[in-house]
Design a protein around this motif. Sequence first.
Motif, mmCIF file in Angstrom:
data_model
loop_
_atom_site.group_PDB
_atom_site.id
_atom_site.type_symbol
_atom_site.label_atom_id
_atom_site.label_comp_id
_atom_site.label_asym_id
_atom_site.label_seq_id
_atom_site.Cartn_x
_atom_site.Cartn_y
_atom_site.Cartn_z
ATOM 1 N N VAL A 1 3.302 9.969 6.822
ATOM 2 C CA VAL A 1 3.638 8.731 6.107
ATOM 3 C C VAL A 1 2.558 7.670 6.331
ATOM 4 C CG1 VAL A 1 5.267 6.811 6.001
ATOM 5 C CG2 VAL A 1 6.106 9.148 6.055
ATOM 6 N N GLY A 2 2.132 7.491 7.578
ATOM 7 C CA GLY A 2 1.060 6.539 7.854
ATOM 8 C C GLY A 2 -0.221 6.910 7.134
ATOM 9 N N GLY A 3 -0.539 8.193 7.116
ATOM 10 C CA GLY A 3 -1.729 8.651 6.394
ATOM 11 C C GLY A 3 -1.608 8.439 4.902
ATOM 12 N N ALA A 4 -0.402 8.648 4.362
ATOM 13 C CA ALA A 4 -0.203 8.437 2.926
ATOM 14 C C ALA A 4 -0.341 6.959 2.561
ATOM 15 C CB ALA A 4 1.178 8.954 2.515
ATOM 16 N N ILE A 5 0.169 6.085 3.425
ATOM 17 C CA ILE A 5 0.019 4.648 3.171
ATOM 18 C C ILE A 5 -1.457 4.261 3.181
ATOM 19 C CG2 ILE A 5 0.444 2.347 4.144
ATOM 20 C CD1 ILE A 5 3.162 3.436 5.124
ATOM 21 N N CYS A 6 -2.184 4.736 4.176
ATOM 22 C CA CYS A 6 -3.610 4.408 4.273
ATOM 23 C C CYS A 6 -4.415 5.031 3.133
ATOM 24 C CB CYS A 6 -4.155 4.863 5.617
ATOM 25 S SG CYS A 6 -3.443 3.964 7.007
ATOM 26 N N ALA A 7 -4.075 6.267 2.749
ATOM 27 C CA ALA A 7 -4.783 6.915 1.638
ATOM 28 C C ALA A 7 -4.510 6.193 0.324
ATOM 29 C CB ALA A 7 -4.361 8.379 1.546
ATOM 30 N N THR A 8 -3.285 5.739 0.138
ATOM 31 C CA THR A 8 -2.959 4.986 -1.074
ATOM 32 C C THR A 8 -3.715 3.664 -1.113
ATOM 33 O OG1 THR A 8 -0.759 5.983 -1.086
ATOM 34 C CG2 THR A 8 -1.068 4.006 -2.414
ATOM 35 N N LEU B 1 9.500 -5.594 0.171
ATOM 36 C CA LEU B 1 10.378 -4.447 0.406
ATOM 37 C C LEU B 1 11.425 -4.752 1.470
ATOM 38 C CD1 LEU B 1 7.889 -1.445 0.254
ATOM 39 C CD2 LEU B 1 9.620 -2.069 -1.426
ATOM 40 N N ASN B 2 11.049 -5.464 2.506
ATOM 41 C CA ASN B 2 12.011 -5.838 3.540
ATOM 42 C C ASN B 2 13.006 -6.860 3.006
ATOM 43 O OD1 ASN B 2 13.377 -6.089 5.905
ATOM 44 N ND2 ASN B 2 11.745 -7.079 7.023
ATOM 45 N N GLY B 3 12.543 -7.806 2.227
ATOM 46 C CA GLY B 3 13.441 -8.796 1.647
ATOM 47 C C GLY B 3 14.479 -8.177 0.719
ATOM 48 N N LEU B 4 14.105 -7.096 0.055
ATOM 49 C CA LEU B 4 15.035 -6.394 -0.832
ATOM 50 C C LEU B 4 15.917 -5.393 -0.091
ATOM 51 C CD1 LEU B 4 12.636 -5.705 -3.846
ATOM 52 C CD2 LEU B 4 14.439 -7.447 -3.687
ATOM 53 N N GLY B 5 15.664 -5.218 1.209
ATOM 54 C CA GLY B 5 16.460 -4.287 1.998
ATOM 55 C C GLY B 5 16.023 -2.844 1.887
ATOM 56 N N LEU B 6 14.826 -2.595 1.360
ATOM 57 C CA LEU B 6 14.348 -1.229 1.169
ATOM 58 C C LEU B 6 13.469 -0.729 2.315
ATOM 59 C CD1 LEU B 6 13.403 -1.532 -2.603
ATOM 60 C CD2 LEU B 6 15.481 -0.555 -1.617
ATOM 61 N N TYR B 7 12.943 -1.635 3.116
ATOM 62 C CA TYR B 7 11.992 -1.212 4.147
ATOM 63 C C TYR B 7 12.680 -0.632 5.377
ATOM 64 C CZ TYR B 7 7.458 -1.012 6.376
ATOM 65 O OH TYR B 7 6.311 -0.559 6.943
ATOM 66 N N GLU B 8 13.865 -1.121 5.705
ATOM 67 C CA GLU B 8 14.572 -0.634 6.901
ATOM 68 C C GLU B 8 14.914 0.860 6.811
ATOM 69 O OE1 GLU B 8 15.628 -0.977 10.680
ATOM 70 O OE2 GLU B 8 14.854 -2.648 9.531
ATOM 71 N N PRO B 9 15.466 1.352 5.682
ATOM 72 C CA PRO B 9 15.694 2.803 5.598
ATOM 73 C C PRO B 9 14.392 3.602 5.653
ATOM 74 C CG PRO B 9 16.899 1.668 3.862
ATOM 75 C CD PRO B 9 16.036 0.652 4.548
ATOM 76 N N PHE B 10 13.344 3.054 5.034
ATOM 77 C CA PHE B 10 12.040 3.711 5.077
ATOM 78 C C PHE B 10 11.512 3.748 6.508
ATOM 79 C CE2 PHE B 10 7.317 3.179 4.472
ATOM 80 C CZ PHE B 10 7.079 4.478 4.115
ATOM 81 N N LEU B 11 11.729 2.685 7.254
ATOM 82 C CA LEU B 11 11.290 2.608 8.646
ATOM 83 C C LEU B 11 12.062 3.587 9.526
ATOM 84 C CD1 LEU B 11 9.449 1.103 10.621
ATOM 85 C CD2 LEU B 11 11.247 -0.589 10.863
ATOM 86 N N GLU B 12 13.345 3.744 9.272
ATOM 87 C CA GLU B 12 14.137 4.702 10.035
ATOM 88 C C GLU B 12 13.664 6.133 9.786
ATOM 89 O OE1 GLU B 12 18.276 4.150 9.317
ATOM 90 O OE2 GLU B 12 18.222 2.047 9.957
ATOM 91 N N PHE B 13 13.244 6.436 8.563
ATOM 92 C CA PHE B 13 12.747 7.768 8.245
ATOM 93 C C PHE B 13 11.358 8.006 8.829
ATOM 94 C CE2 PHE B 13 9.964 10.153 5.326
ATOM 95 C CZ PHE B 13 10.488 11.418 5.525
ATOM 96 N N ALA B 14 10.455 7.059 8.625
ATOM 97 C CA ALA B 14 9.046 7.281 8.954
ATOM 98 C C ALA B 14 8.673 6.868 10.365
ATOM 99 C CB ALA B 14 8.168 6.537 7.961
ATOM 100 N N GLY B 15 9.453 6.024 11.012
ATOM 101 C CA GLY B 15 9.151 5.601 12.370
ATOM 102 C C GLY B 15 7.847 4.816 12.434
ATOM 103 N N ALA B 16 7.001 5.184 13.379
ATOM 104 C CA ALA B 16 5.740 4.463 13.583
ATOM 105 C C ALA B 16 4.794 4.601 12.393
ATOM 106 C CB ALA B 16 5.054 4.962 14.849
ATOM 107 N N GLY B 17 4.978 5.613 11.587
ATOM 108 C CA GLY B 17 4.141 5.772 10.398
ATOM 109 C C GLY B 17 4.321 4.643 9.409
ATOM 110 N N ALA B 18 5.480 3.994 9.435
ATOM 111 C CA ALA B 18 5.725 2.845 8.570
ATOM 112 C C ALA B 18 5.588 1.531 9.313
ATOM 113 C CB ALA B 18 7.124 2.940 7.967
ATOM 114 N N LEU B 19 5.653 1.573 10.630
ATOM 115 C CA LEU B 19 5.616 0.346 11.423
ATOM 116 C C LEU B 19 4.191 -0.105 11.732
ATOM 117 C CD1 LEU B 19 7.457 -1.677 12.855
ATOM 118 C CD2 LEU B 19 7.301 -0.252 14.882
#
Length: 116
Positions: free
Chosen positions: A9-16, A42-60
Motif C-alpha cells: 500500500v505504501g509503495g502504491a501510494i508513492c508510485a501513484t 479523506l479523513n474528514g469524510l470518514g474514509l481514511y480510518e478504514p483504509f488505515l486499519e487495513f493498510a497500517g503503516a503503509g497508509a500512516l
Amino acid sequence: MQYLIAFLVGGAICATAQLVFDTVKCSSAHVLVGLVCLGAVLNGLGLYEPFLEFAGAGALVPVLGFGSSITTGMISEVKRLGWEGLFTGAFEITGLGLAAAVVFSSVLALVSKPHK
C-alpha cells in the motif's frame, strides 16, 4: 502478512504520486500539498480510518497520513473547544513530529557540508 500489505500500500501510494509527478509535469511541492490535502479530505469524510486499519503503516507513513493526522487533531479540538480548535487542532497530534523534524533538520544542517 501485515508487513506485506503495508509495503504494497505504501509503495502504491508513492508510485501513484510519482506517476502524477511525471505525467502532469507539476512541481514536487504541488504533489506534496495535493497528497496532504487528499489525506485531510479523506479523513474528514470518514474514509481514511478504514483504509488505515487495513493498510497500517503503509497508509500512516506517507504524506497522506500527515494530512489525516492534521484533520484528526482539528476535529477533536473543535469538539472540545469549538471553532478555536480549527486553529489549535492541527498541532495537537502533529506537534511532536513537526518539532522533531525541525530539530533533526537543524542538527543535520549544522554538521553537513553544503555542495557547491
